[in-house]
Every structure is written in C-alpha cells, then in structure tokens.
Design a protein around this motif. Structure first.
Motif, short mmCIF file in Angstrom:
data_model
loop_
_atom_site.label_atom_id
_atom_site.label_comp_id
_atom_site.label_asym_id
_atom_site.label_seq_id
_atom_site.Cartn_x
_atom_site.Cartn_y
_atom_site.Cartn_z
N ARG A 181 23.87 83.76 49.63
CA ARG A 181 24.51 84.47 48.53
C ARG A 181 24.74 83.56 47.33
NH1 ARG A 181 27.82 88.97 49.41
NH2 ARG A 181 28.61 88.20 51.37
N SER A 199 19.70 84.47 54.05
CA SER A 199 20.81 84.92 54.88
C SER A 199 20.88 86.44 54.79
CB SER A 199 22.12 84.32 54.38
OG SER A 199 22.49 84.97 53.17
N THR A 238 20.55 88.88 63.77
CA THR A 238 19.85 90.15 63.59
C THR A 238 18.65 89.96 62.67
OG1 THR A 238 21.55 90.71 61.97
CG2 THR A 238 21.75 91.72 64.12
N SER A 296 26.73 79.83 53.72
CA SER A 296 28.00 79.30 54.22
C SER A 296 27.88 78.78 55.65
CB SER A 296 29.09 80.36 54.14
OG SER A 296 28.73 81.50 54.89
N GLN A 332 26.59 84.05 62.86
CA GLN A 332 25.38 84.86 63.07
C GLN A 332 24.17 84.24 62.37
OE1 GLN A 332 28.21 86.21 61.73
NE2 GLN A 332 28.91 87.85 63.07
C1 LIG Z 1 26.49 92.03 63.78
C2 LIG Z 1 26.25 91.03 62.69
C3 LIG Z 1 25.01 90.42 62.61
C4 LIG Z 1 24.73 89.50 61.60
N1 LIG Z 1 23.51 88.92 61.55
C5 LIG Z 1 23.25 87.99 60.60
C6 LIG Z 1 21.97 87.33 60.52
O1 LIG Z 1 21.05 87.63 61.30
N2 LIG Z 1 21.77 86.41 59.57
C7 LIG Z 1 22.74 86.06 58.66
O2 LIG Z 1 22.48 85.19 57.82
N3 LIG Z 1 23.94 86.66 58.71
C8 LIG Z 1 24.21 87.63 59.63
N4 LIG Z 1 25.42 88.25 59.62
C9 LIG Z 1 26.32 88.04 58.46
C10 LIG Z 1 27.14 86.78 58.52
O3 LIG Z 1 28.33 87.04 59.23
C11 LIG Z 1 27.48 86.32 57.09
O4 LIG Z 1 28.13 87.36 56.41
C12 LIG Z 1 26.27 85.89 56.25
O5 LIG Z 1 25.46 85.01 56.97
C13 LIG Z 1 26.75 85.22 54.99
O6 LIG Z 1 25.65 84.91 54.14
P1 LIG Z 1 25.76 83.73 53.08
O7 LIG Z 1 26.03 82.46 53.77
O8 LIG Z 1 24.54 83.81 52.23
O9 LIG Z 1 26.95 84.22 52.15
P2 LIG Z 1 28.44 83.67 52.01
O10 LIG Z 1 29.12 83.58 53.30
O11 LIG Z 1 29.04 84.46 50.91
O12 LIG Z 1 28.22 82.18 51.53
C14 LIG Z 1 27.70 81.82 50.30
C15 LIG Z 1 27.78 80.31 50.22
O13 LIG Z 1 27.15 79.87 49.04
C16 LIG Z 1 27.92 78.82 48.47
N5 LIG Z 1 27.62 78.81 47.04
C17 LIG Z 1 27.96 79.72 46.10
N6 LIG Z 1 27.47 79.38 44.90
C18 LIG Z 1 26.79 78.22 45.09
C19 LIG Z 1 26.06 77.37 44.21
N7 LIG Z 1 25.89 77.64 42.93
N8 LIG Z 1 25.52 76.27 44.75
C20 LIG Z 1 25.67 75.96 46.05
N9 LIG Z 1 26.34 76.73 46.92
C21 LIG Z 1 26.90 77.85 46.43
C22 LIG Z 1 29.35 79.15 48.79
O14 LIG Z 1 30.11 77.98 48.81
C23 LIG Z 1 29.22 79.77 50.18
O15 LIG Z 1 29.36 78.81 51.21
C24 LIG Z 1 25.72 89.17 60.64
C25 LIG Z 1 26.98 89.76 60.74
C26 LIG Z 1 27.25 90.67 61.75
C27 LIG Z 1 28.61 91.29 61.84
#
Ligand SMILES: Cc1cc2nc3c(=O)[nH]c(=O)nc-3n(C[C@H](O)[C@H](O)[C@H](O)COP(=O)(O)OP(=O)(O)OC[C@H]3O[C@@H](n4cnc5c(N)ncnc54)[C@H](O)[C@@H]3O)c2cc1C
Ligand SMILES: Nc1ncnc2c1ncn2[C@@H]1O[C@H](COP(=O)(O)O)[C@@H](O)[C@H]1O
Lengths: 263, 329
Positions: free
Chosen positions: B215, B240, B258, B273, B277
C-alpha cells in the motif's frame, strides 16, 4: 437451480498458533474459528447465481459441534438451509475420507452446481473439491477466478489462472467449481439475515445416516500419521542498514552481491 | 515394474517445465534411498522428443502422446494417467504443486484410491517410511506427516522447494510409448481461450527474484518504481493484498496466504507492513529485504536486510546501483 456449497470451519487466519502438549496438533485454546476464507467466495458466488437463476442454496459442512456456527454464518449471508455431518468417529478423517462424506451428503439432495473453496487455509490441502467431483463422476473447474452460468443452466464458463496466463474454460453442469480469491466480493451477513439464520433448518447427519461404514473413517483409517509439528525456523530479524540513503542503498547492493550472493 | 517412484512431468509448448526437473531431482533421491527404480511420464501431443530428454533423468520414461492431450485438461489427463497408474502400480507418484498439479492430482489420487500429501515443502525417507513436511495454518507451523495405508501414495511438492540437479551421468532410461485411449467426448471441461499475461512477465512461483510493492506505493503510478526495480533485476513483480484489493494490480500478483506462496532466492518488500497473511506467502524466501518508512513495521522482523526509508526515493537509487553493478560484471 440447486446449488450446494461445501464450507469448512477453520482457525482465524490472524490467530496465533501454538501446539498442544502432544506436539502433534495445534492447541484450540484462544482460537477463534471462522469460515474458510475461500468458502466465503464460494457462498457469495452461490448466492449471486441463485439471485440470477432462482433456486436454493444448501450449505454442507463436516465437523465438530462448533462447525454449526459457521453454517449459521453462511445462512445469515443468505443461504437457505444447511447439512451438518457430525459424528465422533470422524475425528482425524483424511481428505479423501472427507470428500467421501461430503459426496454422500450431496447425493441426498438435488445438485446442479457444487461450490467449494480452492483450499482450506488450515490444512492447506486443496483436495476435497476435485475429489468430490471424482466421486460424483462430474467435471470440475478448480481455482475459478470468474464464473458465469449459461442462460439455460446446463453449462458454465469460468476463468482459471495458470502460470502467467488465464484460461477460459467451458464446462457442462453439474460440476464442482472451487473458488479462487477475488471471484467476487463476499457480502457481510445483515442484521435481519442473522436473525433469520437462527430459524433456518440445519439437518444433522451421522455416518450411519449417510450409509457409510464408520470403520472407514477417522484417524485409524487415515492415510496419514502426523509425527510432529514444528515451528518454522525463526528468521533472525536482520540488520537495518543505517546511514544516508544513497550510502545505505550502496551498502545493501554490496551485501546482496558479496555476502548473500543473490544478485 | 510395480513399486517404482514415478514422476509426473509437465511441459508447455514442447518444452519441459523447470518444475519437472525439480521433482525428478527429488525423485532420484527418494528412489535411491528406497532402492527402487525411477520412472517418469510425460503427457502431450508431439512430446516424443521430451521422452528422449527425460531418459537422461530416469530409468524408464513413459510417453503418452495423443492429439487429444495437446493441451491440459482435467478429464483427458486423469483418464490417461489413471490407466497408466492402474497398470504400473508405482509405490509413489511425485508431482509438482503447480496449477496443473493442484488441479489434476487430487482427482487422479481419488481415481486410483491412493492417498495424497499435497503442497509439501519436503519429502524424506525415515525408517523406510515416506515422511513429508507440510506447511499448514498459513505457514505458521510445519507438520511432519508419514504416509500410511495400502495402494499408491502421491506427494505433490511446491515449486522451488527443490533445487534441480542433473544426474551425474545420463541415466539412459528406456522410453516406453503408451497408448492414450482418450476420445474427444471424454473431455468435458474444455479450454476455449487463453488470455495471455503481459509479454515477458515472469511467473511469481518460478522466479528467483521478486520485488513486491504494498500500500506504501500509493497507487498504480507509484507502483511504477517497484516495477522498474524488478525489471533491472530481471525479477517477477509481486504485491500485497491491499494493492490487489485497491485494484492497482491484478490478483495474479498477490503474494500471501490467499495469494501465491513463493520461495525465491531474493524477496524485496517495499511499502509492505508485513501482516501475518503476507508473511505466509514469502517467509521461506532465502533472503528478504524490506524497504519501509516505518522502522516499527513487522516486515523488519523477518527481513535479513532493511532500510528505513521512503520507497519513492529508495527504489530508484536501488535500481541505479544495480545497473552499476551489472555494468561492472
Ligand atoms: C483472510 C485474510 C487473508 C489475507 N491474505 C493476504 C495475502 O494473501 N496477502 C497479503 O499481502 N495480505 C493478505 N491479507 C491482508 C493482510 O492482513 C494485510 O492487510 C495486508 O497484507 C496489508 O498490505 P500492505 O502491507 O501493503 O498495507 P499496509 O499494512 O497498509 O502497509 C503499508 C506499509 O507501507 C509503508 N509505507 C507507506 N508509505 C511508504 C513510503 N512512501 N515508503 C515506504 N514505506 C511506506 C507503511 O509504513 C506500512 O508499513 C489477508 C487478510 C485476511 C483477513
Ligand atoms: N470438513 C469439511 N466440510 C465441508 N467442506 C469441506 C470440508 N473440508 C474441505 N471442504 C471443502 O473443500 C475445500 C477445500 O478443502 P481442502 O481440500 O481441505 O483444502 C474447502 O474450501 C471446502 O469447500
């Protein structure tokens, strides 16, 4: 249209997993159970198909008493009724055994389509859907990322991702369709839905009710013996490369090249 | 012939897929330990040349060649292989937990009433028993599972769990052509179209290097610098779930519980992050690099190397440094 969905109750994906004293299974303490995520996509697809074509959505689960909660969740989403196969003899049943039980339960009701999840996220098997199809002698589409039934209800089109491409498949019905993530956007149970679910029919069935021989199920008949469970090797939270960004990046590339030897 | 280890090989467009060499390598180890022969089977249309290639890797190679089997179908392959297995009665059937393996083998095992340990990360022989390692509960634990019971045993092994190694000397296997009694009407579910992915895209599960964005990339446009880094590294691109749910990337990019479970040599997570999962899909990578601006992000707990920084600044710098490194080589 008679639509069947097989749903499994599994530990919440966010749950912290600890082993029980035997070291051969996980501790059930403090575990919240939910519907297998892939089965949510399966239920949603069933409901949407019913909304377009009419008919009935029947949920089938095999599991201990607590699995009824998961059936109620599916009923609250909008399914019509449930079948709960519950029998003390079933503890430790393997995947093919599970498929046999579910196929036997499905045979007791009319079925044009059977939806399953692609895989149950607890045991990570991914076997039961295709095995139900084999036992019923009907075709299958696994890991469907898109599904659409033909107007006449006799066939369906589905998408399935393979390495670096998407296959478009056409299958006659009845068939087993296993749901991939993103097949749809599963709905949340509404408040009235939750209220209604309480009074919807859940039929309890035992192995005997299904005409199956209990000796062929359970841990003793399983093709597998769990010798133990282990936690994955802990990854040492590594090194944070400090310093000004351009220098840190240079250092990272040096480490990847010279130390880790991966680039 | 009964009692062998038989490897189900995969091909695409007349070329052996790398997963086949991975599984053959494991098959060679297991058959040597068990003191049995190693057999391989290849299915397709016009695949006889592959039979010759495979004879370097196995003591016996079955070739099932038929125009009906030109492209993979559950029904066609289950029928053709079901017959081979019924005739040959191997002790163990090994295959890859690829998209084909995951579709085919549960059904094939059910057809011949065998047991299948699926999606294993390893297989060993212990006290004469076949013992698999199965990652379960979203990779949070590994189960050691011994196979028991009568009949044929099946084990499917994940892509990249085995490093393919050629036999020291070609094994000179005998090539046996088998008849395929598959008729067009046997194939009920048909592939009517194939929507190709992006040209030159590297499949995640097969990649040696993966660069993933989360994200933190803030959108399709922001994701661009992740893709450029991937391109420079000749790497596959991952994402992600947040990215996929937001529609910035298709589902096929998702890594995690998933999504896809990957095990590359190098996994670079940017703006991710490190939710449990997500870790489920990449924690077995050999080397993990995290770039995140939040020093508290959980991804740093599993990363071998971390940089606390803005990915929009770090990715282009990293791309540039890698370009320089390549220029020196
Ligand atoms: C049943 C179930 C299954 C799931 N299956 C999966 C799966 O298969 N795969 C998966 O990925 N997730 C899965 N999830 C979702 C998981 O729980 C998280 O919500 C998801 O992985 C978060 O994605 P993220 O790290 O991109 O986003 P976030 O958690 O929002 O993290 C974003 C990160 O980016 C960093 N950031 C922001 N801006 C910048 C920048 N400019 N430079 C550097 N860093 C920055 C932030 O510090 C933060 O750590 C599942 C959830 C459930 C409930
Ligand atoms: N005990 C069960 N009860 C109902 N459905 C099940 C059960 N086990 C597996 N399934 C179905 O089969 C799918 C794949 O499960 P598995 O083969 O165990 O990974 C699940 O998503 C369910 O649709």
């Amino acid at each position: 249209m008679n639509i069947v969905v097989c749903i499994k109750q599994v530990p919440d994906t966010a749950a912290t997993i600890k082993l029980d004293p035997s070291g051969k299974s996980i501790s059930e303490e403090n575990i919240a159970y939910v519907m297998n995520p892939y089965d949510e996509w399966a239920v949603e697809e069933a409901l949407q198909t019913k909304e377009k074509f009419g008919g009935e959505v029947v949920l089938v689960t095999m599991g201990p008493d607590r699995a009824e909660e998961t059936l109620r969740t599916g009923l609250a989403m909008g399914a019509d009724r449930g079948i709960h196969v519950v029998d003390p003899q079933l503890a430790g049943t393997d995947y093919f055994g599970t498929a046999r039980v579910l196929a036997a339960a499905i045979k007791t009701i009319p079925h044009n389509i059977i939806f399953c999840g692609k895989v149950a996220v607890d045991d990570n098997a991914g076997q039961v859907g295709p095995q139900i199809a084999e036992l019923l002698g009907i075709p299958q589409v696994t890991a469907a990322a898109e599904f659409e039934m033909a107007q006449d209800g006799n066939s369906a089109k589905a998408h399935r991702e393979v390495e670096s491409a998407m296959e478009v498949l056409e299958t006659p019905l009845p068939a087993v369709i296993t749901a991939e993530k993103d097949l749809n956007q599963p709905r949340y149970p509404s408040l009235p839905g939750i209220m209604k679910a309480k009074t919807k029919e859940v039929k309890k069935m035992t192995l005997a009710d299904l005409g199956l021989n209990p000796a062929e199920f359970g841990a003793a008949a399983s093709r597998f013996e769990v010798l133990g469970m282990s936690m994955p090797p802990k990854r040492e939270g590594g090194r944070i490369i400090e310093g000004e960004l351009p220098e840190a990046v240079k250092e990272l590339v040096r480490l990847l090249h010279e130390e880790a030897k991966v680039i | 012939m009964a009692g062998e280890v038989l490897v189900l090989c995969e091909q695409a467009d007349g070329k052996l897929k790398i997963i086949s060499n991975e599984i053959l390598t494991k098959g060679r180890e297991i058959s040597a330990t068990l003191g049995t022969e190693l057999a391989a089977v290849i299915v397709g249309s016009g695949v006889e040349p592959l039979g010759q290639e495979l004879s370097n890797w196995a003591n016996r190679v079955f070739v099932i060649d038929s125009p009906q089997l030109a492209s993979y179908s559950t029904d066609g392959y289950t029928k053709a292989l079901g017959r081979l297995l019924t005739e040959q009665q191997p002790r163990l059937v090994l295959c890859g937990a690829s998209s084909q393996g995951r579709d085919l083998v549960p059904r094939l095992a059910a057809r011949v009433k065998g047991g299948l340990a699926s999606n294993c990360s390893d297989l060993k022989v212990e006290d004469g028993r076949l013992v698999t390692t199965r990652p379960v509960y979203g990779e949070k634990t590994y189960a050691q599972v011994a196979l028991k019971g009568e009949g044929i045993q099946f084990v499917s092994i994940r892509p990249k769990a085995v490093v393919p190694v050629e036999p020291e000397a070609p094994m000179g296997g005998e090539v046996v052509k088998m008849e395929a009694d598959v008729a067009p009407e046997d194939i009920r579910t048909k592939v009517v179209d194939v929507l190709k992915g992006v040209e030159g895209m590297i499949e995640l599960t097969e990649a040696d290097i993966i660069v993933s964005g989360g994200r933190g990339t803030k959108g399709e446009e922001g994701f661009g610098c992740v893709e450029e880094l991937a391109k420079e590294l000749n790497a596959a691109v991952g994402a992600s779930r947040s990215v996929v749910d937001a529609g910035w990337k298709a589902h096929s990019y998702q890594v995690g519980q998933t999504g896809k479970v990957v095990s590359p040599q190098l996994y670079i997570a940017t703006g991710i992050s490190g939710a449990i999962q997500h870790l489920a899909g990449m924690r077995t990578s050999k080397v993990i690099v995290a770039i995140n601006k939040d020093s508290e992000a959980p991804i740093f707990k599993v990363a071998d190397y971390g940089i606390v920084a803005d990915l929009f600044k770090a990715c282009p710098l990293l791309t540039e440094e890698i370009r320089k490194l390549k220029a020196q080589q």
